[in-house]
Design a protein around this motif. Structure first.
Motif, PDB file in Angstrom:
ATOM      1  N   THR A   1      18.862   6.948  -7.218  1.00  0.00           N
ATOM      2  CA  THR A   1      18.322   6.371  -8.445  1.00  0.00           C
ATOM      3  C   THR A   1      19.123   5.157  -8.875  1.00  0.00           C
ATOM      4  OG1 THR A   1      17.538   8.532  -9.165  1.00  0.00           O
ATOM      5  CG2 THR A   1      17.769   6.834 -10.860  1.00  0.00           C
ATOM      6  N   ALA A   2      20.433   5.284  -8.812  1.00  0.00           N
ATOM      7  CA  ALA A   2      21.277   4.158  -9.203  1.00  0.00           C
ATOM      8  C   ALA A   2      21.070   2.975  -8.277  1.00  0.00           C
ATOM      9  CB  ALA A   2      22.738   4.582  -9.204  1.00  0.00           C
ATOM     10  N   ALA A   3      20.822   3.262  -7.004  1.00  0.00           N
ATOM     11  CA  ALA A   3      20.629   2.185  -6.042  1.00  0.00           C
ATOM     12  C   ALA A   3      19.367   1.390  -6.343  1.00  0.00           C
ATOM     13  CB  ALA A   3      20.561   2.755  -4.622  1.00  0.00           C
ATOM     14  N   ARG A   4      18.424   2.019  -7.037  1.00  0.00           N
ATOM     15  CA  ARG A   4      17.168   1.340  -7.347  1.00  0.00           C
ATOM     16  C   ARG A   4      17.211   0.628  -8.690  1.00  0.00           C
ATOM     17  NH1 ARG A   4      13.004   6.183  -5.551  1.00  0.00           N
ATOM     18  NH2 ARG A   4      13.278   5.944  -3.301  1.00  0.00           N
ATOM     19  N   GLU A   5      18.217   0.925  -9.490  1.00  0.00           N
ATOM     20  CA  GLU A   5      18.305   0.326 -10.819  1.00  0.00           C
ATOM     21  C   GLU A   5      18.420  -1.191 -10.709  1.00  0.00           C
ATOM     22  OE1 GLU A   5      20.371   3.959 -13.349  1.00  0.00           O
ATOM     23  OE2 GLU A   5      21.484   2.119 -12.932  1.00  0.00           O
ATOM     24  N   GLY A   6      17.670  -1.896 -11.566  1.00  0.00           N
ATOM     25  CA  GLY A   6      17.730  -3.341 -11.597  1.00  0.00           C
ATOM     26  C   GLY A   6      16.820  -4.024 -10.602  1.00  0.00           C
ATOM     27  N   LEU A   7      16.163  -3.247  -9.710  1.00  0.00           N
ATOM     28  CA  LEU A   7      15.252  -3.846  -8.744  1.00  0.00           C
ATOM     29  C   LEU A   7      13.877  -4.041  -9.374  1.00  0.00           C
ATOM     30  CD1 LEU A   7      16.071  -1.901  -5.449  1.00  0.00           C
ATOM     31  CD2 LEU A   7      16.950  -4.111  -6.203  1.00  0.00           C
ATOM     32  N   SER A   8      13.248  -5.152  -9.080  1.00  0.00           N
ATOM     33  CA  SER A   8      11.906  -5.432  -9.585  1.00  0.00           C
ATOM     34  C   SER A   8      10.884  -4.627  -8.801  1.00  0.00           C
ATOM     35  CB  SER A   8      11.600  -6.923  -9.439  1.00  0.00           C
ATOM     36  OG  SER A   8      11.472  -7.255  -8.061  1.00  0.00           O
ATOM     37  N   PRO A   9       9.650  -4.479  -9.315  1.00  0.00           N
ATOM     38  CA  PRO A   9       8.611  -3.789  -8.544  1.00  0.00           C
ATOM     39  C   PRO A   9       8.415  -4.404  -7.162  1.00  0.00           C
ATOM     40  CG  PRO A   9       7.898  -4.036 -10.811  1.00  0.00           C
ATOM     41  CD  PRO A   9       9.182  -4.810 -10.683  1.00  0.00           C
ATOM     42  N   LEU A  10       8.481  -5.741  -7.070  1.00  0.00           N
ATOM     43  CA  LEU A  10       8.313  -6.378  -5.769  1.00  0.00           C
ATOM     44  C   LEU A  10       9.445  -5.998  -4.822  1.00  0.00           C
ATOM     45  CD1 LEU A  10       6.931  -8.307  -3.831  1.00  0.00           C
ATOM     46  CD2 LEU A  10       8.233 -10.182  -4.873  1.00  0.00           C
ATOM     47  N   GLU A  11      10.674  -5.966  -5.330  1.00  0.00           N
ATOM     48  CA  GLU A  11      11.812  -5.607  -4.483  1.00  0.00           C
ATOM     49  C   GLU A  11      11.715  -4.160  -4.001  1.00  0.00           C
ATOM     50  OE1 GLU A  11      15.306  -8.518  -6.280  1.00  0.00           O
ATOM     51  OE2 GLU A  11      14.753  -6.681  -7.352  1.00  0.00           O
ATOM     52  N   LEU A  12      11.262  -3.269  -4.883  1.00  0.00           N
ATOM     53  CA  LEU A  12      11.068  -1.878  -4.479  1.00  0.00           C
ATOM     54  C   LEU A  12       9.982  -1.765  -3.414  1.00  0.00           C
ATOM     55  CD1 LEU A  12      11.263  -0.169  -7.985  1.00  0.00           C
ATOM     56  CD2 LEU A  12      12.904   0.104  -6.126  1.00  0.00           C
ATOM     57  N   PHE A  13       8.895  -2.521  -3.608  1.00  0.00           N
ATOM     58  CA  PHE A  13       7.805  -2.488  -2.632  1.00  0.00           C
ATOM     59  C   PHE A  13       8.257  -3.058  -1.294  1.00  0.00           C
ATOM     60  CE2 PHE A  13       3.959  -4.518  -0.741  1.00  0.00           C
ATOM     61  CZ  PHE A  13       3.295  -3.345  -0.429  1.00  0.00           C
ATOM     62  N   GLU A  14       9.036  -4.150  -1.330  1.00  0.00           N
ATOM     63  CA  GLU A  14       9.552  -4.731  -0.087  1.00  0.00           C
ATOM     64  C   GLU A  14      10.411  -3.729   0.672  1.00  0.00           C
ATOM     65  OE1 GLU A  14      11.486  -8.225  -1.634  1.00  0.00           O
ATOM     66  OE2 GLU A  14       9.969  -9.531  -0.708  1.00  0.00           O
ATOM     67  N   ARG A  15      11.249  -2.982  -0.074  1.00  0.00           N
ATOM     68  CA  ARG A  15      12.101  -1.979   0.561  1.00  0.00           C
ATOM     69  C   ARG A  15      11.258  -0.892   1.215  1.00  0.00           C
ATOM     70  NH1 ARG A  15      16.870   0.953  -2.779  1.00  0.00           N
ATOM     71  NH2 ARG A  15      17.725  -1.153  -2.615  1.00  0.00           N
ATOM     72  N   TYR A  16      10.241  -0.414   0.477  1.00  0.00           N
ATOM     73  CA  TYR A  16       9.358   0.628   1.019  1.00  0.00           C
ATOM     74  C   TYR A  16       8.631   0.118   2.265  1.00  0.00           C
ATOM     75  CZ  TYR A  16       5.189   3.461   1.567  1.00  0.00           C
ATOM     76  OH  TYR A  16       4.185   4.219   2.099  1.00  0.00           O
ATOM     77  N   TYR A  17       8.058  -1.090   2.189  1.00  0.00           N
ATOM     78  CA  TYR A  17       7.277  -1.635   3.300  1.00  0.00           C
ATOM     79  C   TYR A  17       8.148  -1.840   4.533  1.00  0.00           C
ATOM     80  CZ  TYR A  17       3.489  -4.259   5.495  1.00  0.00           C
ATOM     81  OH  TYR A  17       2.476  -4.659   6.335  1.00  0.00           O
ATOM     82  N   ARG A  18       9.382  -2.337   4.311  1.00  0.00           N
ATOM     83  CA  ARG A  18      10.281  -2.592   5.429  1.00  0.00           C
ATOM     84  C   ARG A  18      10.617  -1.299   6.168  1.00  0.00           C
ATOM     85  NH1 ARG A  18      14.140  -4.512   2.685  1.00  0.00           N
ATOM     86  NH2 ARG A  18      13.235  -6.591   2.524  1.00  0.00           N
ATOM     87  N   GLU A  19      10.790  -0.206   5.411  1.00  0.00           N
ATOM     88  CA  GLU A  19      11.105   1.083   6.029  1.00  0.00           C
ATOM     89  C   GLU A  19       9.942   1.620   6.839  1.00  0.00           C
ATOM     90  OE1 GLU A  19      12.189   3.552   2.813  1.00  0.00           O
ATOM     91  OE2 GLU A  19      14.237   2.764   2.624  1.00  0.00           O
ATOM     92  N   ARG A  20       8.700   1.331   6.374  1.00  0.00           N
ATOM     93  CA  ARG A  20       7.513   1.892   7.020  1.00  0.00           C
ATOM     94  C   ARG A  20       6.961   1.016   8.139  1.00  0.00           C
ATOM     95  NH1 ARG A  20       5.448   7.122   5.770  1.00  0.00           N
ATOM     96  NH2 ARG A  20       6.549   7.777   3.922  1.00  0.00           N
TER      97      ARG A  20
END
Length: 393
Positions: A347-366
């Motif tokens: 949770t802390a690792a995701r703090e401060g990330l924008s929706p786009l940054e979270l989506f980029e992280r998810y997409y990159r993993e998949r």
């Protein structure tokens, strides 16, 4: 009567940039051959033919080749749409698929009894299939309104709506036939593989169907949506067939199969597991830095697909790690560093990330790097949502 139950093909699946469609195609042809060798009378496909609402041409070719193979063997089928399928896209090819013997129920008709299909099988007995395609809560309420249900109550209770339609569909059952219900949904108490997408559903939330809601007048309930093959009820007998191949690393070491059902009118059904050999094995390998080279050598002969997780001390640089792994194991789809000794939570690792940054992280993993077209579409959707919420954008 002998019925083959399968589901969750996910044709078009791309795992971390690697297209799984050729494996899925091979598994589908294996299923068609099993249907012939086991002398089945009909095939039930419980949704998620495709992995996305806009599948690739290769994905569509794999699916259509499967139904042509069933036609060549003289085997009829009944198919429902899953949550990954485009109901409108499947509806557009209903006529063509019907020509090859595949009856498709892509969406719930205005009269739900039109979703009940009767097959005259070569065994001489009738097979009745109450076909219930995937319905989101929003669509469930919409259809309930059309047939005169108590919509206001259903806005609060998803299960009541599902129960209403299940009861409605079973009005089409016949005492002289083999009666089955086919659903693409989550039955409470079922065990996920760990690969089903978390944002699609939550096994523990209210968007589930209780086993007690399944009609005892059905001799078999054919389920899709959960990728782990399993039995979820005794009366009526209800099974998930599971996915055809290991689609994600959450399905590692799972044996894949289809279900063979033997049934007679008015008699309890019997279910047999038929293993599917198609699809490359997925494996997650963990090692520390000291044991990395030895572990890589041990895996040289492994013919499946790998995710390699390397435990490294916090702050310990590992330049060129991915290249080192790929040089020995080119079948590795993902190389991840897990820093030992860090106290930062997810949770802390995701703090401060924008929706786009979270989506980029998810997409990159998949799937790998995020294409510009997908990035633009996400930003447009995010902007529309925030405008609808009254935010300044």
């Amino acid at each position: 009567m002998r019925i083959l139950h399968t589901a969750d093909f996910h044709a078009g699946r791309v795992l971390r940039g690697f297209d799984r469609t050729p494996e899925i195609r091979a598994a589908l042809l294996e299923v068609a051959e099993l249907a012939r060798s086991e002398r089945v009378d009909a095939v039930l496909v419980a949704g998620d033919l495709f992995d996305s609402v806009n599948p690739s041409a290769d994905a569509e070719a794999a699916i259509f080749e499967f139904f042509l193979a069933l036609k060549e063997r003289g085997l009829p089928s009944v198919v429902i749409a899953g949550n990954h399928d485009s109901a409108s896209r499947l509806a557009s090819v209903t006529g063509l698929l019907n020509w090859v013997g595949a009856q498709v129920v892509a969406g719930m008709p205005a009269n739900p009894l039109e979703a009940v299909r009767t097959l005259q099988t070569r065994s001489g007995e009738e097979l009745v299939v109450a076909a219930f395609p995937f319905l989101s809560e929003r669509r469930l309420v919409k259809y309930a309104d059309v047939v005169g249900g108590d919509v206001s109550a259903w806005r609060e209770r998803f299960q009541q709506g599902m129960g209403f339609f299940i009861d409605y569909l079973t009005r089409g059952f016949k005492p002289s036939a083999v009666n089955t219900l086919m659903l693409h949904t989550t039955v409470s108490g079922s065990k996920p593989s760990g690969s089903e997408r978390a944002f699609t559903f939550d096994i523990t939330n209210s968007y589930t169907v209780s086993p007690q809601m399944l009609p005892t007048s059905a001799q078999y309930v054919a389920l899709g949506h959960i990728h782990k093959a399993q039995q979820v009820a005794d009366l009526p007998l209800a099974h998930y067939a599971g996915s055809l191949i290991q689609l994600d690393f959450g399905e590692s070491r799972e044996n894949k199969m289809v279900k063979l059902i033997e049934a007679q009118p008015g008699r309890p059904a019997r279910v047999h597991d038929l293993p599917i050999s198609g699809g490359r094995e997925l494996r997650t390998v963990r090692t520390d830095v000291e044991g990395l080279e030895r572990r890589l050598e041990e895996l040289r002969s492994f013919g499946g697909l790998l995710k390699v997780v390397v435990e490294v001390p916090a702050g310990f640089p590992m330049p060129g790690l991915k290249d080192r792994v790929l040089a020995v194991l080119p079948n590795t789809l993902s190389v991840e560093l897990e820093k030992v000794g860090e106290t930062e939570t997810v949770t802390a690792a995701r703090e401060g990330l924008s929706p786009l940054e979270l989506f980029e992280r998810y997409y990159r993993e998949r799937r790998g790097e995020l294409p510009e077209a997908v990035r633009a579409a996400f930003l447009e959707a995010d902007r529309a949502v925030r405008e609808a919420a009254g935010e300044n954008v």
